[in-house]
Scaffold this active site. Structure first.
Site, mmCIF file in Angstrom:
data_model
loop_
_atom_site.group_PDB
_atom_site.id
_atom_site.type_symbol
_atom_site.label_atom_id
_atom_site.label_comp_id
_atom_site.label_asym_id
_atom_site.label_seq_id
_atom_site.Cartn_x
_atom_site.Cartn_y
_atom_site.Cartn_z
ATOM 1 N N LYS A 1 3.815 14.188 4.181
ATOM 2 C CA LYS A 1 3.752 13.073 5.135
ATOM 3 C C LYS A 1 4.992 12.213 4.915
ATOM 4 C CE LYS A 1 0.858 9.319 6.868
ATOM 5 N NZ LYS A 1 1.514 8.115 6.332
ATOM 6 N N ALA B 1 -3.631 3.790 0.730
ATOM 7 C CA ALA B 1 -3.877 3.378 -0.652
ATOM 8 C C ALA B 1 -4.884 2.233 -0.656
ATOM 9 C CB ALA B 1 -2.565 2.932 -1.291
ATOM 10 N N CYS C 1 6.181 6.493 1.654
ATOM 11 C CA CYS C 1 5.729 5.161 1.244
ATOM 12 C C CYS C 1 6.931 4.265 0.912
ATOM 13 C CB CYS C 1 4.820 5.280 0.027
ATOM 14 S SG CYS C 1 4.291 3.680 -0.589
ATOM 15 N N GLY D 1 1.233 6.836 14.046
ATOM 16 C CA GLY D 1 1.872 5.546 14.287
ATOM 17 C C GLY D 1 1.259 4.798 15.454
ATOM 18 N N ALA E 1 -4.575 5.484 11.052
ATOM 19 C CA ALA E 1 -4.824 4.714 9.818
ATOM 20 C C ALA E 1 -5.507 3.387 10.159
ATOM 21 C CB ALA E 1 -3.522 4.495 9.053
ATOM 22 N N ARG E 2 -4.719 2.373 10.514
ATOM 23 C CA ARG E 2 -5.267 1.007 10.586
ATOM 24 C C ARG E 2 -6.413 0.846 11.577
ATOM 25 N NH1 ARG E 2 0.549 -1.580 11.172
ATOM 26 N NH2 ARG E 2 0.751 0.438 12.215
ATOM 27 N N PRO F 1 -3.875 8.816 5.213
ATOM 28 C CA PRO F 1 -4.077 8.243 3.868
ATOM 29 C C PRO F 1 -3.730 6.764 3.830
ATOM 30 C CG PRO F 1 -2.059 9.556 3.930
ATOM 31 C CD PRO F 1 -2.736 9.749 5.253
HETATM 32 C C1 FMN Z 1 -3.149 -0.415 3.650
HETATM 33 C C2 FMN Z 1 -2.322 0.798 3.939
HETATM 34 C C3 FMN Z 1 -2.112 1.730 2.945
HETATM 35 C C4 FMN Z 1 -1.337 2.861 3.205
HETATM 36 N N1 FMN Z 1 -1.178 3.794 2.220
HETATM 37 C C5 FMN Z 1 -0.502 4.945 2.484
HETATM 38 C C6 FMN Z 1 -0.403 5.991 1.525
HETATM 39 O O1 FMN Z 1 -0.905 5.877 0.415
HETATM 40 N N2 FMN Z 1 0.279 7.114 1.868
HETATM 41 C C7 FMN Z 1 0.866 7.271 3.090
HETATM 42 O O2 FMN Z 1 1.458 8.321 3.357
HETATM 43 N N3 FMN Z 1 0.791 6.296 4.021
HETATM 44 C C8 FMN Z 1 0.103 5.167 3.748
HETATM 45 N N4 FMN Z 1 -0.020 4.206 4.717
HETATM 46 C C9 FMN Z 1 0.570 4.452 6.030
HETATM 47 C C10 FMN Z 1 -0.450 5.056 6.986
HETATM 48 O O3 FMN Z 1 -0.909 6.317 6.548
HETATM 49 C C11 FMN Z 1 0.174 5.221 8.376
HETATM 50 O O4 FMN Z 1 1.284 6.068 8.271
HETATM 51 C C12 FMN Z 1 0.619 3.885 8.984
HETATM 52 O O5 FMN Z 1 -0.316 2.864 8.743
HETATM 53 C C13 FMN Z 1 0.826 4.037 10.498
HETATM 54 O O6 FMN Z 1 -0.354 4.480 11.118
HETATM 55 P P1 FMN Z 1 -1.328 3.475 11.936
HETATM 56 O O7 FMN Z 1 -0.460 2.784 12.927
HETATM 57 O O8 FMN Z 1 -2.376 4.362 12.532
HETATM 58 O O9 FMN Z 1 -1.858 2.488 10.939
HETATM 59 C C14 FMN Z 1 -0.759 3.054 4.472
HETATM 60 C C15 FMN Z 1 -0.977 2.098 5.459
HETATM 61 C C16 FMN Z 1 -1.739 0.991 5.224
HETATM 62 C C17 FMN Z 1 -1.967 -0.010 6.325
#
Ligand code: FMN
Length: 323
Positions: free
Chosen positions: A138, A16, A99, A200, A222-223, A14
């Site tokens: 989460k 936001a 969050c 992560g 995510a990213r 997820p």
């Molecule tokens: C722009 C943005 C918005 C995010 N919004 C949420 C969210 O609403 N809920 C949540 O549990 N994590 C949120 N995250 C965290 C991601 O779900 C994830 O845990 C975090 O980015 C690490 O994963 P990654 O390294 O693959 O990006 C957000 C991350 C980013 C970059």
């Protein structure tokens, strides 16, 4: 999938303001086996706020989407979950307990719940009681490395009836950077009968494999999916084709906001899509000037002109449906 990798399922995490229906559809088409909505406020659902309910919109082609909710009050979260379940469009309900954004933690929600684990347990218990859909959480390993809370979190979530837990394998104090604690993630997997999902900084087959080796049941990305939705098959999609597909879907989504939005579907699409657009072309020649120029893009035609230089000589096709 990468031919030499045996990995658990890969899900879109997820985000936001990003994981709205358009991005979720693009990622499902590119191989994501589950997606999550943006973070949705349980209070807003209970009040039937049009803006909040808009975040629960889905597209008919979505197959595996979970609603991702945040809140503080177990009873209100349960009420919101019941509303969401009755929509009949979600596979499960995921509760945000990770969050770190002050606007969210000030309400006692998100990662603030790691300072009040009995409350997190009560939330999961009430939500589980309220709906027949599976309920997951989460979260993170703890507020900071001096205060790991993952063990107590696991115990409480098992007792409350959660069906899975996702660890962003960092502490709240780390934000989104720094060490991903794979050793601790492995300990967590070994300490519980709950399915544990890992998240992560997965960016390529090597980082996915390293996290898979902890024994987690699924990987959330995510990213990296913002820059390349084809990360779910570890392939590189054609950015121009992907951006166009996403843009079409964005317009379709924004057309549904007519009833309450001050903006026309085109204005709303352009505003939202500027956030996504440059990420598709990151690292390519011309990407920096595209990024620098975003504020001057006001219409769909402007967007199309801006990405035209990235069109491949031999167009490729996505598994798209046309709008
Ligand atoms: C722009 C943005 C918005 C995010 N919004 C949420 C969210 O609403 N809920 C949540 O549990 N994590 C949120 N995250 C965290 C991601 O779900 C994830 O845990 C975090 O980015 C690490 O994963 P990654 O390294 O693959 O990006 C957000 C991350 C980013 C970059």
């Amino acid at each position: 999938m990468h031919p030499h990798l045996r990995l658990p399922p890969l899900y879109l995490a997820p985000m936001a303001e990003f994981t709205s229906p358009p991005m979720r559809v693009v990622c499902e088409q590119c191989g994501a086996q589950r997606t999550y909505t943006e973070m949705v406020n349980a209070e807003g659902i209970c009040r039937r706020s049009p803006k909040t309910l808009f975040l629960l919109e889905t597209f008919s082609e979505e197959r595996h989407v979970w609603a991702h909710l945040y809140g503080h009050d177990p009873i209100r979260l349960a009420e919101a979950a019941r509303f969401v379940a009755d929509l009949g469009r979600f596979e499960g309900i995921d509760i945000n307990a990770g969050c770190p954004v002050p606007r969210i933690t000030a309400q006692g929600a998100g990662s603030a719940l790691l300072n009040d684990l009995p409350r997190l347990e009560a939330i999961v218990r009430e939500v589980t009681r309220a709906v027949s859909l599976p309920v997951s959480v989460k979260t993170r390993l703890g507020p900071n490395p001096q205060r790991p809370t993952w063990q107590e979190t696991l115990k409480r979530l098992e007792a409350a009836g959660a069906r899975a837990i996702t660890f962003h394998a960092r502490y709240t104090s780390q934000g989104h950077t720094g060490t991903v604690h794979l050793d601790t993630l492995h300990e967590a997997v070994s300490a519980t009968s709950l399915p544990v999902f890992g998240n992560g900084s997965i960016t390529d087959p090597a980082t996915a494999k390293a996290m898979a080796e902890t024994g987690v049941h699924a990987l959330l990305i995510a990213r990296a999916a913002l820059e390349n939705p084809c990360i779910f098959t570890f392939s590189k999609g054609d950015p121009h084709c992907l951006a166009l597909q996403h843009l079409r879907l964005e317009l379709r989504y924004r057309e549904r906001a007519q009833a309450f939005s001050r903006l026309s579907p085109e204005e709303a699409t352009v505003l939202t899509f500027r956030r996504h657009l440059f990420r598709y072309f990151k690292g390519l020649p011309g990407a920096n000037s595209l990024r620098g120029n975003l504020m001057h893009l006001h219409t769909i035609d402007d967007l199309l002109r801006a990405i035209a230089p990235f069109r491949p000589e031999t167009p490729t096709s996505l598994p798209t449906q046309h709008l």
